[in-house]
Design a protein around this motif. Structure first.
Motif, PDB file in Angstrom:
ATOM      1  N   LEU A 123       0.759  -1.223  -0.187  1.00  0.00           N
ATOM      2  CA  LEU A 123       0.119   0.171  -0.101  1.00  0.00           C
ATOM      3  C   LEU A 123       0.827   1.372  -0.016  1.00  0.00           C
ATOM      4  O   LEU A 123       0.331   2.238  -0.123  1.00  0.00           O
ATOM      5  N   ASP A 124       2.242   1.070  -0.069  1.00  0.00           N
ATOM      6  CA  ASP A 124       2.974   2.299   0.070  1.00  0.00           C
ATOM      7  C   ASP A 124       2.768   3.100  -1.192  1.00  0.00           C
ATOM      8  O   ASP A 124       3.054   2.497  -2.362  1.00  0.00           O
ATOM      9  N   GLY A 125       2.629   4.413  -0.945  1.00  0.00           N
ATOM     10  CA  GLY A 125       2.548   5.280  -2.428  1.00  0.00           C
ATOM     11  C   GLY A 125       0.972   5.223  -2.530  1.00  0.00           C
ATOM     12  O   GLY A 125       0.587   6.103  -3.679  1.00  0.00           O
ATOM     13  N   LEU A 126       0.125   4.396  -2.229  1.00  0.00           N
ATOM     14  CA  LEU A 126      -1.377   4.582  -2.530  1.00  0.00           C
ATOM     15  C   LEU A 126      -1.975   5.429  -1.506  1.00  0.00           C
ATOM     16  O   LEU A 126      -1.902   5.451  -0.413  1.00  0.00           O
ATOM     17  N   GLU A 127      -2.658   6.071  -2.177  1.00  0.00           N
ATOM     18  CA  GLU A 127      -3.848   7.164  -1.241  1.00  0.00           C
ATOM     19  C   GLU A 127      -4.777   6.485  -0.331  1.00  0.00           C
ATOM     20  O   GLU A 127      -5.733   5.555  -0.846  1.00  0.00           O
TER      21      GLU A 127
END
Length: 524
Positions: A123-127
């Motif tokens: 989920l890193d980088g996902l809003e």
């Protein structure tokens, strides 16, 4: 004490207690101020201070005098330039503070997900939602759709979808198309990316394209339920090329809609990697291209049989079990599923069973498969019951074996109908059992539609003929035979067999007919 001041601008009033303020110059507004404040050395009481200002703004000059009270322990106070800060109506947090706050909130959300068993590594980088409460809302909604924590871990990016902005609009659209709510869970497990899609930009154009391929509107939801991944395809990509190739090899344009409705996975198959090699391999076995097109029209799922993983090994197994290479085209044309199932174990099992009930030789088993390839999927119980019935009719084990090798279909027919036919043969036709041994296909003809009418006609004319001469022909041919002066032996001995040319004839029901499921277990 010496006080110098200028009069001029009276608003706003400023109270300053600092002396010797530095001169500030603004090139545009031309604002300059100076201040001089002097006290006697022995002056220790609280006193007022007067500050001198000289202002020039846009060519206008003014002065203001203000008085402030202060208590000073030193004679002179200096104010540095850095201490002069512009006034503001509100306090704005710095970018670094905002970043720290976002990181802290994301850490809380991640910790919440870990407690639930969801791995947030992707989920890193996902809003993501900034609060745990909003994330809880998304997870609860996914649970209501039937998705589990395992499903979410399989595609954690689904947590980036807003319930109101993404999920509900997409599901509402699918529901309006006719996709059943009971299929939503499996639908989303197979293609969760649909929740990221825009209804207008992504989904609606694909549906319109499918309708343009002659898939009926009522069949669109069934197509989507079977193959939801189609919603992610580009319109002018694999979908268009696969359809064009099938039409090119002879698949009727009017049948395309039905073919895709039965097996929409074709739309995701690459021509060069999947469809073309499969078609060319069957051609290499001896099946004409037009016959392959007819097979695809009727059973399009055969294109999903893995060529290297399944088809080629199954062909090798048939040859291993004494099937002649020349018979391979007929076998595949009669029963295409034979190249797509896990064949070798079935061949071993069926050969062993038939050998145990009628003492069939291994070499004869290959002949049986050539004449009725569906035998590899025939249930054990059915074969045992039919063999017992024939033995009960008075046939010896050797005769039963001969009949099965000659016409394996007698192991799969309806037993009740076989009993009626045998009773008529024995009571009305009064023929010897050897006639049935010579022509066991007698059981495959309809008693009321064929056997009785023809037997009555021949009896009236006083003909003596074999069962093959009586039955193994069309009605037109039978009428011609009645005018013969003699009965030709080759016609008497001719046995029914599969004709490849019949497969290539235009289909009598050639139309974009209603969708029908073809059962693959018709012989089970």
């Amino acid at each position: 004490m010496k006080i110098r001041s200028c009069v001029g601008i009276t608003k706003p009033s400023l109270l300053l207690v600092h002396s010797e303020l530095p001169a500030l110059t603004f090139h545009k507004t031309k604002l300059t101020w100076t201040s001089t404040l002097r006290f006697p050395s022995n002056y220790e009481r609280t006193s007022g201070s007067v500050t001198r200002f000289h202002c020039s703004v846009a060519g206008r000059t003014g002065a203001s005098t203000s008085v402030s009270s202060s208590s000073s322990k030193s004679n002179t106070v200096h104010l540095s330039r850095k201490q002069v800060k512009p006034s503001s109506l509100y306090s704005r947090p710095s970018l670094s503070n905002m970043k720290k706050e976002r990181i802290a909130n994301r850490a809380k959300v991640y910790e919440f997900l870990r407690v639930l068993g969801i791995i947030p590594d992707e989920l890193d980088g996902l809003e993501l939602p900034v609060t745990v409460e909003v994330m809880q809302e998304r997870i609860d909604f996914l649970h209501k759709l039937g998705l589990t924590i395992e499903d979410i871990n399989n595609y954690p990016l689904v947590l980036g979808c807003s319930v109101k902005k993404n999920m509900i609009p997409v599901l509402d659209y699918l529901g309006k198309l006719g996709v059943r709510k009971s299929t939503f869970t499996e639908f989303l497990r197979r293609y969760p990316q649909v929740l990221h899609a825009s209804v207008v930009v992504d989904l609606a154009p694909v549906v319109k394209y499918l309708q343009g391929l002659d898939i009926k509107p009522n069949d669109i939801p069934r197509v989507l339920e079977k193959y939801p991944e189609v919603l992610g395809f580009k319109l002018e990509g694999t979908m268009s090329t696969s359809v064009a190739y099938l039409v090119g090899i002879g698949v009727s344009r009017r049948e395309v809609g039905g073919v895709l409705t039965k097996y929409p996975e074709i739309l995701g198959m690459r021509v060069g990697r999947v469809i073309k090699p499969f078609v060319e391999y069957l051609e290499g076995l001896g099946i004409p291209r037009l016959a392959i097109a007819r097979l695809i029209e009727k059973r399009p799922h055969i294109l999903g049989f893995g060529l290297e993983e399944r088809v080629k090994p199954n062909v090798a197994s048939l040859l291993e079990f004494n099937v002649r290479k020349a018979s391979l085209p007929s076998i595949v044309a009669q029963y295409p599923e034979i190249i797509g199932i896990d064949l070798k174990p079935k061949l071993l099992g069926q050969r062993s069973l038939i050998q145990s009930i009628i003492d069939l030789e291994p070499e004869d088993f290959g002949t049986v498969v050539e004449k009725m390839p569906q035998i590899v999927s025939l249930s054990n119980t059915s074969m045992v019951k039919h063999a017992d019935f024939l033995k009960g009719c008075g046939f010896s084990l050797q005769q039963v074996r001969s009949m099965v090798v000659e016409c394996p279909q007698i192991l799969a027919l309806n037993l009740d109908i076989m009993k009626l036919s045998f009773d008529y043969f024995q009571m009305e036709m009064q023929r010897p059992l050897d006639d049935l041994v010579a022509f066991p296909a007698f059981f495959t003809y309809g008693l009321e539609s064929t056997i009785k009418p023809r037997d009555n006609i021949v009896a009236k004319k006083g003909f003596k003929c074999s069962l093959s001469w009586l039955l193994n022909c069309s009605d037109e041919k039978f009428k011609e035979r009645l005018n013969y002066d003699t009965i030709e032996m080759e016609e008497m001995e001719k046995m029914p067999s599969f004709d490849m040319n019949s497969l290539m004839e235009p289909r009598s029901d050639e139309s974009d007919s209603d969708y029908e499921e073809d059962s693959d277990d018709e012989y089970a």
